[in-house]
Design a protein around this motif. Structure first.
Motif, PDB file in Angstrom:
ATOM      1  N   PRO A   1     -10.079   2.940   5.649  1.00 31.80           N
ATOM      2  CA  PRO A   1     -11.132   3.962   5.676  1.00 31.80           C
ATOM      3  C   PRO A   1     -11.903   3.901   7.005  1.00 31.80           C
ATOM      4  O   PRO A   1     -12.199   2.822   7.502  1.00 31.80           O
ATOM      5  CB  PRO A   1     -12.030   3.592   4.498  1.00 31.80           C
ATOM      6  CG  PRO A   1     -11.169   2.780   3.594  1.00 31.80           C
ATOM      7  CD  PRO A   1     -10.195   2.065   4.480  1.00 31.80           C
TER       8      PRO A   1
ATOM      9  N   GLN B   1       8.126   6.101   0.029  1.00 30.22           N
ATOM     10  CA  GLN B   1       7.556   6.059   1.372  1.00 30.22           C
ATOM     11  C   GLN B   1       8.314   5.050   2.240  1.00 30.22           C
ATOM     12  O   GLN B   1       9.095   4.249   1.749  1.00 30.22           O
ATOM     13  CB  GLN B   1       6.061   5.726   1.326  1.00 30.22           C
ATOM     14  CG  GLN B   1       5.226   6.875   0.787  1.00 30.22           C
ATOM     15  CD  GLN B   1       3.737   6.615   0.889  1.00 30.22           C
ATOM     16  OE1 GLN B   1       3.264   5.505   0.723  1.00 30.22           O
ATOM     17  NE2 GLN B   1       2.979   7.682   1.158  1.00 30.22           N
TER      18      GLN B   1
ATOM     19  N   VAL C   1       0.809  -1.219   0.000  1.00 31.12           N
ATOM     20  CA  VAL C   1       0.000   0.000   0.000  1.00 31.12           C
ATOM     21  C   VAL C   1       0.846   1.274   0.000  1.00 31.12           C
ATOM     22  O   VAL C   1       0.311   2.373  -0.009  1.00 31.12           O
ATOM     23  CB  VAL C   1      -0.989   0.045   1.201  1.00 31.12           C
ATOM     24  CG1 VAL C   1      -1.947  -1.133   1.139  1.00 31.12           C
ATOM     25  CG2 VAL C   1      -0.262   0.098   2.531  1.00 31.12           C
ATOM     26  N   SER C   2       2.166   1.099   0.009  1.00 29.98           N
ATOM     27  CA  SER C   2       3.058   2.272   0.043  1.00 29.98           C
ATOM     28  C   SER C   2       3.428   2.710  -1.364  1.00 29.98           C
ATOM     29  O   SER C   2       3.539   1.899  -2.283  1.00 29.98           O
ATOM     30  CB  SER C   2       4.336   1.929   0.821  1.00 29.98           C
ATOM     31  OG  SER C   2       4.025   1.612   2.162  1.00 29.98           O
ATOM     32  N   LYS C   3       3.646   4.014  -1.495  1.00 29.46           N
ATOM     33  CA  LYS C   3       4.090   4.575  -2.774  1.00 29.46           C
ATOM     34  C   LYS C   3       5.604   4.670  -2.774  1.00 29.46           C
ATOM     35  O   LYS C   3       6.253   4.665  -1.728  1.00 29.46           O
ATOM     36  CB  LYS C   3       3.484   5.966  -2.968  1.00 29.46           C
ATOM     37  CG  LYS C   3       1.987   5.952  -3.115  1.00 29.46           C
ATOM     38  CD  LYS C   3       1.460   7.358  -3.294  1.00 29.46           C
ATOM     39  CE  LYS C   3      -0.057   7.315  -3.406  1.00 29.46           C
ATOM     40  NZ  LYS C   3      -0.641   8.643  -3.373  1.00 29.46           N
TER      41      LYS C   3
ATOM     42  N   ARG D   1     -13.137   0.693   9.575  1.00 28.50           N
ATOM     43  CA  ARG D   1     -12.048   0.504  10.539  1.00 28.50           C
ATOM     44  C   ARG D   1     -12.462  -0.389  11.703  1.00 28.50           C
ATOM     45  O   ARG D   1     -11.703  -1.248  12.138  1.00 28.50           O
ATOM     46  CB  ARG D   1     -11.589   1.863  11.059  1.00 28.50           C
ATOM     47  CG  ARG D   1     -10.255   1.821  11.736  1.00 28.50           C
ATOM     48  CD  ARG D   1      -9.710   3.201  11.945  1.00 28.50           C
ATOM     49  NE  ARG D   1      -9.351   3.784  10.661  1.00 28.50           N
ATOM     50  CZ  ARG D   1      -9.016   5.048  10.502  1.00 28.50           C
ATOM     51  NH1 ARG D   1      -9.003   5.868  11.512  1.00 28.50           N
ATOM     52  NH2 ARG D   1      -8.701   5.502   9.304  1.00 28.50           N
TER      53      ARG D   1
ATOM     54  N   ASP E   1       3.040   1.882   8.068  1.00 24.30           N
ATOM     55  CA  ASP E   1       3.338   2.375   6.726  1.00 24.30           C
ATOM     56  C   ASP E   1       2.777   3.781   6.568  1.00 24.30           C
ATOM     57  O   ASP E   1       2.076   4.281   7.453  1.00 24.30           O
ATOM     58  CB  ASP E   1       2.761   1.429   5.648  1.00 24.30           C
ATOM     59  CG  ASP E   1       1.253   1.289   5.744  1.00 24.30           C
ATOM     60  OD1 ASP E   1       0.545   2.280   5.493  1.00 24.30           O
ATOM     61  OD2 ASP E   1       0.785   0.187   6.073  1.00 24.30           O
ATOM     62  N   GLN E   2       3.100   4.415   5.457  1.00 24.21           N
ATOM     63  CA  GLN E   2       2.611   5.760   5.172  1.00 24.21           C
ATOM     64  C   GLN E   2       1.536   5.723   4.093  1.00 24.21           C
ATOM     65  O   GLN E   2       1.283   6.715   3.437  1.00 24.21           O
ATOM     66  CB  GLN E   2       3.782   6.658   4.734  1.00 24.21           C
ATOM     67  CG  GLN E   2       4.811   6.814   5.826  1.00 24.21           C
ATOM     68  CD  GLN E   2       6.050   7.567   5.371  1.00 24.21           C
ATOM     69  OE1 GLN E   2       6.477   7.438   4.216  1.00 24.21           O
ATOM     70  NE2 GLN E   2       6.635   8.336   6.266  1.00 24.21           N
ATOM     71  N   GLY E   3       0.918   4.560   3.936  1.00 25.97           N
ATOM     72  CA  GLY E   3      -0.130   4.393   2.930  1.00 25.97           C
ATOM     73  C   GLY E   3      -1.406   5.096   3.322  1.00 25.97           C
ATOM     74  O   GLY E   3      -1.463   5.824   4.317  1.00 25.97           O
ATOM     75  N   PRO E   4      -2.482   4.835   2.582  1.00 23.33           N
ATOM     76  CA  PRO E   4      -3.739   5.546   2.787  1.00 23.33           C
ATOM     77  C   PRO E   4      -4.472   5.178   4.090  1.00 23.33           C
ATOM     78  O   PRO E   4      -5.355   5.897   4.517  1.00 23.33           O
ATOM     79  CB  PRO E   4      -4.580   5.155   1.573  1.00 23.33           C
ATOM     80  CG  PRO E   4      -4.023   3.838   1.144  1.00 23.33           C
ATOM     81  CD  PRO E   4      -2.559   3.880   1.488  1.00 23.33           C
ATOM     82  N   GLY E   5      -4.131   4.049   4.681  1.00 22.31           N
ATOM     83  CA  GLY E   5      -4.813   3.626   5.908  1.00 22.31           C
ATOM     84  C   GLY E   5      -6.142   2.968   5.606  1.00 22.31           C
ATOM     85  O   GLY E   5      -6.599   2.911   4.466  1.00 22.31           O
TER      86      GLY E   5
END
Length: 193
Positions: free
Chosen positions: A188, A158, A153-155, A192, A182-186
């Motif tokens: 929603p 990141q 999920v990371s770009k 959650r 991670d620094q991904g979108p998390g």
């Protein structure tokens, strides 16, 4: 048949189906072990230069394949273990397992994918010398899965961090915590919970 008999029959059929499904999973996993072991052996021979010296780029490809093969062998082993656990067999807990080495192997398994995606993976270990009673194969697979998902999920550019630290367990007893961030979108907020 009355309603109660239908429920009993349906439950018995479901148990029978589950037993057959677990048996098929275990049989399929065992069947995968043999070719994977042969692939492992062939890659080791290539790596050791048994068929001639490899160029650095070729050696890198062989190392990537060896890492992937080892991960698949562990996954098959985990499937067999999970099948065994569902059948009621106990965990294979081992005393004195180095938490650091288990987590490091998990991270190493995912490092090639992280590198190819341009994601940096950073491990911090604040529990040096930690020895635990755990199932090392299942723990390694669990951490590798978390790292794999974090990398996915990371770009590019990141960071994925894995931290191991001493922490109290749910009962207040001394324990350890492994955190993967991670620094991904998390996740929603709507799903959650």
């Amino acid at each position: 048949l009355g309603e109660r008999e239908h429920v009993v029959t349906a439950c018995a059929q479901r148990r029978h189906f589950e037993k057959r499904r677990r048996g098929s999973l275990a049989a399929g996993s065992r069947e995968l072990r043999t070719p994977l072991a042969k692939i492992r052996e062939a890659l080791a021979l290539l790596s050791d230069g048994a068929v001639g010296e490899l160029e650095p780029r070729q050696m890198r490809v062989v190392q990537i394949a060896r890492t992937a093969c080892e991960r698949e062998i562990r996954m098959v082993t985990t499937l067999l273990d999970l099948s065994r656990l569902r059948a009621g067999s106990p965990l294979r807990l081992t005393n004195g397992v180095s938490l650091e080495s288990v987590v490091q192997r998990s991270v190493n398994d995912e490092s090639a994918e992280a590198t190819s995606r341009g994601v940096e993976v950073q491990l911090t270990f604040d529990a040096e010398g930690a020895r635990c009673r755990l199932d090392p194969v299942l723990m390694e697979c669990a951490v590798a899965n978390l790292v794999r998902n974090a990398v996915a999920v990371s770009k590019r550019g990141q960071l994925v961090t894995i931290a191991c630290e001493r922490a109290a367990g749910p009962d207040g007893a001394p324990g350890f915590r492994v955190t993967v961030e991670d620094q991904g979108p998390g996740v929603p907020p709507a799903i959650r919970a």
